[in-house]
Design a protein around this motif. Structure first.
Motif, PDB file in Angstrom:
ATOM      1  N   SER A  10     -15.158 -34.783  31.215  1.00  0.00           N
ATOM      2  CA  SER A  10     -13.794 -34.375  31.705  1.00  0.00           C
ATOM      3  C   SER A  10     -13.938 -32.888  32.330  1.00  0.00           C
ATOM      4  N   SER A  11     -15.175 -32.224  32.208  1.00  0.00           N
ATOM      5  CA  SER A  11     -15.305 -31.138  32.990  1.00  0.00           C
ATOM      6  C   SER A  11     -16.330 -30.985  34.096  1.00  0.00           C
ATOM      7  N   TRP A  12     -17.124 -32.103  34.369  1.00  0.00           N
ATOM      8  CA  TRP A  12     -18.089 -31.971  35.392  1.00  0.00           C
ATOM      9  C   TRP A  12     -17.474 -31.685  36.751  1.00  0.00           C
ATOM     10  N   PRO A  13     -18.471 -31.048  37.431  1.00  0.00           N
ATOM     11  CA  PRO A  13     -17.658 -30.537  38.850  1.00  0.00           C
ATOM     12  C   PRO A  13     -17.492 -31.670  39.685  1.00  0.00           C
ATOM     13  N   ASP A  14     -18.248 -33.026  39.387  1.00  0.00           N
ATOM     14  CA  ASP A  14     -17.803 -33.931  40.347  1.00  0.00           C
ATOM     15  C   ASP A  14     -16.441 -34.845  40.108  1.00  0.00           C
ATOM     16  N   ASN A  15     -15.975 -34.119  38.858  1.00  0.00           N
ATOM     17  CA  ASN A  15     -14.515 -34.846  38.529  1.00  0.00           C
ATOM     18  C   ASN A  15     -13.675 -33.968  38.463  1.00  0.00           C
ATOM     19  N   ILE A  16     -13.644 -32.972  39.450  1.00  0.00           N
ATOM     20  CA  ILE A  16     -12.805 -31.954  39.680  1.00  0.00           C
ATOM     21  C   ILE A  16     -11.300 -32.815  40.102  1.00  0.00           C
ATOM     22  N   ASN A  17     -10.200 -32.534  39.368  1.00  0.00           N
ATOM     23  CA  ASN A  17      -8.902 -32.814  39.471  1.00  0.00           C
ATOM     24  C   ASN A  17      -8.788 -34.131  38.913  1.00  0.00           C
ATOM     25  N   LEU A  18      -9.602 -34.871  38.330  1.00  0.00           N
ATOM     26  CA  LEU A  18      -9.468 -36.166  37.899  1.00  0.00           C
ATOM     27  C   LEU A  18      -8.527 -35.978  36.524  1.00  0.00           C
ATOM     28  N   ASP A  19      -8.432 -34.718  35.927  1.00  0.00           N
ATOM     29  CA  ASP A  19      -7.745 -34.517  34.843  1.00  0.00           C
ATOM     30  C   ASP A  19      -6.194 -34.699  35.285  1.00  0.00           C
ATOM     31  N   LYS A  20      -6.041 -34.238  36.712  1.00  0.00           N
ATOM     32  CA  LYS A  20      -4.710 -34.862  36.915  1.00  0.00           C
ATOM     33  C   LYS A  20      -4.058 -35.992  37.280  1.00  0.00           C
ATOM     34  N   ALA A  21      -5.080 -36.915  37.657  1.00  0.00           N
ATOM     35  CA  ALA A  21      -5.012 -38.490  37.774  1.00  0.00           C
ATOM     36  C   ALA A  21      -4.565 -38.922  36.351  1.00  0.00           C
ATOM     37  N   ARG A  22      -5.505 -38.524  35.311  1.00  0.00           N
ATOM     38  CA  ARG A  22      -5.093 -39.125  34.037  1.00  0.00           C
ATOM     39  C   ARG A  22      -3.890 -38.598  33.629  1.00  0.00           C
ATOM     40  N   ARG A  23      -3.370 -37.403  33.701  1.00  0.00           N
ATOM     41  CA  ARG A  23      -2.350 -36.732  33.301  1.00  0.00           C
ATOM     42  C   ARG A  23      -1.022 -37.599  34.120  1.00  0.00           C
ATOM     43  N   LEU A  24      -1.209 -37.891  35.280  1.00  0.00           N
ATOM     44  CA  LEU A  24      -0.268 -38.740  35.924  1.00  0.00           C
ATOM     45  C   LEU A  24       0.059 -39.807  35.244  1.00  0.00           C
ATOM     46  N   LEU A  25      -0.955 -40.521  34.586  1.00  0.00           N
ATOM     47  CA  LEU A  25      -0.792 -41.999  33.667  1.00  0.00           C
ATOM     48  C   LEU A  25      -0.386 -41.790  32.399  1.00  0.00           C
ATOM     49  N   GLN A  26      -0.328 -40.523  31.880  1.00  0.00           N
ATOM     50  CA  GLN A  26       0.182 -40.111  30.503  1.00  0.00           C
ATOM     51  C   GLN A  26       1.410 -40.820  30.065  1.00  0.00           C
ATOM     52  N   PRO A  27       2.584 -40.888  30.985  1.00  0.00           N
ATOM     53  CA  PRO A  27       3.790 -41.961  30.821  1.00  0.00           C
ATOM     54  C   PRO A  27       3.367 -43.366  30.380  1.00  0.00           C
TER      55      PRO A  27
END
Length: 719
Positions: free
Chosen positions: A103-120
């Motif tokens: 979840s916090s890998w440097p290579d996964n920067i901003n993928l937290d946003k992608a998952r949060r967009l799918l939260q609904p």
């Protein structure tokens, strides 16, 4: 900071990785069946909801080109792409990208946003749709939304709710670094097992090139090693890179260190799990890698733009606006520009990564690129199949695949098995076969070792291996040193004779497979050994295994399942390996985790098999009993007896003599894989239970339960 036991004693054997095998940390009750829940979904409605999210820009997060498709492809790719063949761990299963460290890998920067967009979407479908499935499905929907025809999709990835601490990511203590300890003999290009990624915190290789330098030859070498460890050949590698880079862009409008906040696991509580906070107004969108630009002039459309740009233009290395190495076209005015990601009235010049240019300069990769350019349909089909393999490689056999888009075809990488075209044996036939097996010249040790060798190839990480298929009689397994090929051939020939006699004697359609017979023989051996110790037990048996053919077995792919150490058979291996595990006992725990064993189950299996005398090459090492072949607790009784002392007999400290303290006489010989059950506090605590005067019956029952569990680990048809 509060120190743990491992901080105080760094050499302490880690057994906590086995605790998750004994306890379910899921919030769902024990009757929850994700497969049943998933099949209640309106699958088309789910896809429609994902596409609606994808094409509707949200004010709180900027969508490149008004479309989240490229972001979702990166999310799915980075979720599945962590898979490595050497231990089968990581990958998309479990939705581990939402947990640290991924979840916090440097290579996964901003993928937290992608998952949060799918939260609904996740909130709407709840337990019927796991994050593991949703992340990957979003990647498929993204491809389809931008004009690509995918090969299919399978659900069935149940979520994990705790990070898998058994995954070794590397020896480094800082992100985005590479130490000599990552490679055998410190030589770059020869990663230690079980690693696949070449840099700590990156999914694959450094996009700037090895050590952040634009070295195309070194980059091609890294790519080939990395993708081979993901079970991808050259064609699949080129298809994946070219197909994925057909879409989207990379973000490096400025130096990331100037604008990048802490990662999710280090972010303040008010960020609620979001990390890498940026000032969008200052940087005009977002920053991830520090590399800037799209690959093509149409970043949200499936076409041949990436391959055409790469092959038809010359590229030169430059430092981009983010301070990272990237490649620009030599004749910038001759390449079609893309619209601005945030402002379509502006334009952006396509760029390439060092890893892209490496494909062009490597002769084998270039040949694939040129063939794809000449035959676009082949490119489309190759990317479709390689993408399908990428996102499903860790799911195991096709009977675990769920949903209306599962392809009819079974691929070789799925370890296909034939269907049974006969009636299965029942309890009466099983009892008859066990008697016939025990009437042969095969010993308890031979039967137990063969059944164990067959079943213990299973690994729960990617659901590969196991007794089903009887691949122990095929290459490469029948030639593995740990399986004692000469003795194995004798056992298999005898069991094949029993099989032939039984099948030929039947007037009905009942038949027995060799896969079932191998397990049945092991069960018979355990029952006889228990009887020798005075216990009447019946080992559960479920028929239904079938026999794979050599053509259904990818020899190279199965080689990675070969044990370097097998504690249950007291096999220490050749010692000629260089990996991230420092001792045989660490490899023992690693294998136990892959077999989904708890600490008591591992302890019972080792002690029980020693009692059976089921050791590699039938040595007396660890057989701490005068009654080998009887399922007693003698191993634990004598291991813990303070009348004895232990002395190493080799420089490595792998083999020991057990001497009588008073006389000095050598009573037994043993290995580290025996002594660890007396020296490690947790293992000794369990050994105390089994070694007590009233502990033998407990050991027998626990051994039978653990044995039966391993024999049926791959029986997904019974779930």
């Amino acid at each position: 900071m509060t120190w743990s036991n491992e901080d105080w004693w760094p050499n302490l054997l880690r057994l906590d990785v086995l605790d998750d095998n004994a306890h379910d940390v899921s919030p769902y009750d024990e009757d929850f069946d994700y497969a049943e829940e998933f099949q209640q979904l309106d699958f088309e409605a789910v896809k429609e909801d994902i596409e609606e999210v994808m094409t509707t820009s949200k004010e709180w997060w900027p969508a490149d080109y008004g479309h989240y498709g490229p972001l979702f492809i990166r999310m799915a790719w980075h979720s599945a792409g962590t898979y490595r063949t050497l231990d089968g761990r990581a990958g998309a299963a479990g939705g581990l990208q939402r947990l640290p460290p991924e979840s916090s890998w440097p290579d996964n920067i901003n993928l937290d946003k992608a998952r949060r967009l799918l939260q609904p979407v996740k909130q709407k479908y709840g337990r019927k749709l796991s994050w593991g499935d949703l992340i990957v499905l979003a990647g498929n929907v993204a491809l389809e939304s931008m004009g690509f025809e995918t090969y299919g999709f399978a659900g069935g990835r149940a979520d994990e709710f705790k990070s898998n601490e058994a995954v070794e990511w590397g020896p480094e203590t800082e992100w985005e670094t590479t130490s000599p300890e990552r490679y055998e003999d410190g030589e770059v290009g020869n990663l230690k097992d079980p690693l696949a990624n070449t840099v700590m915190g990156l999914i694959y290789v450094n996009p700037e090139g090895p050590d952040g330098e634009p070295d195309v030859e070194g980059s091609a070498k890294n790519i080939r090693e990395e993708f081979e460890r993901m079970a991808m050949n050259d064609e699949e590698t080129v298809a994946l890179i070219a197909g994925g880079h057909t879409f989207g862009k990379v973000h490096g409008a400025d130096d990331p260190e100037k604008h990048q906040g802490p990662e999710p696991e280090a972010a303040p509580i008010e960020e609620q799990g979001l990390g890498w906070k940026h000032d969008f107004e200052d940087i005009g969108g977002m920053i991830t890698s520090g590399i800037e630009g799209p690959w093509t002039d149409a970043p949200t459309r499936w076409d041949m733009g990436y391959i055409d740009n790469l092959l038809e233009h010359e590229w030169t290395s430059v430092k981009g606006p983010g301070g990272a190495w990237q490649w620009h076209p030599v004749e910038a005015d001759e390449i079609e520009h893309a619209p601005g990601a945030q402002d379509p009235s502006k334009t952006e010049q396509p760029m390439m990564l060092t890893t892209d240019v490496a494909l062009k300069h490597d002769p084998d990769y270039r040949a694939v690129l040129e063939r794809f350019q000449e035959h676009p349909d082949e490119f489309q089909q190759a990317f479709a199949k390689a993408w399908y393999k990428l996102i499903h490689r860790d799911m195991g056999p096709p009977e675990r695949f769920l949903g209306p888009e599962v392809p009819d075809e079974t691929m070789l990488w799925q370890d296909p098995l034939p269907d049974a075209d006969y009636d299965l044996i029942g309890d009466a036939e099983a009892a008859e076969l066990k008697e016939e097996i025990l009437e042969t010249d095969l010993t308890v040790s031979q039967l137990a070792k063969t059944a164990w060798a067959s079943a213990s190839t299973y690994r729960d990480s990617d659901k590969r291996g196991g007794a089903n298929g009887a691949r122990i009689r095929l290459e490469p397994q029948r030639s593995w040193e740990v399986n004692e090929p000469a003795e194995l051939e004798t056992v298999l020939e005898t069991l094949e004779d029993v099989q032939s006699a039984f099948n030929e004697s039947r007037s009905d359609d009942v038949r027995v497979s060799l896969a079932d017979l191998i397990v049945l023989g092991g069960n018979a051996a355990v029952e006889q050994a228990a009887a020798e110790a005075g216990y009447d037990v019946t080992v559960p048996f479920e028929p239904g295994r079938t026999d794979a053919t050599q053509e259904q077995t990818d020899v190279e792919s199965f080689e990675v399942l070969e044990p370097k150490v097998d504690a249950v058979r007291n096999y220490l291996g050749t010692g000629d390996y260089d990996d991230l595990y420092d001792s045989p006992e660490e490899r023992m725990v690693d294998k136990a985790e892959l077999l989904n064993l708890s600490v008591p189950e591992l302890t019972a299996l080792v002690g029980g098999m020693r009692a059976l005398g089921a050791t590699y090459e039938d040595t007396d090492r660890g057989v701490l009993t005068d009654r080998p072949g009887a399922l007693t607790n003698d191993f634990f009784v004598n291991l813990l007896d303070m009348r004895y002392e232990w002395e190493p007999v080799d420089e490595d400290g792998y083999v020991f003599e057990i001497r009588d303290r008073k006389t000095g006489d050598v009573e037994w010989e043993a290995t580290r894989l025996d002594l660890i059950f007396g020296s490690n506090s947790r293992l000794r605590a369990v050994a105390d239970v089994y070694g007590a005067e009233d502990g033998e019956e407990e050991l027998v029952q626990d051994f039978v339960d653990a044995w039966s569990k391993v024999m049926r680990l791959d029986r997904f048809d019974l779930e």
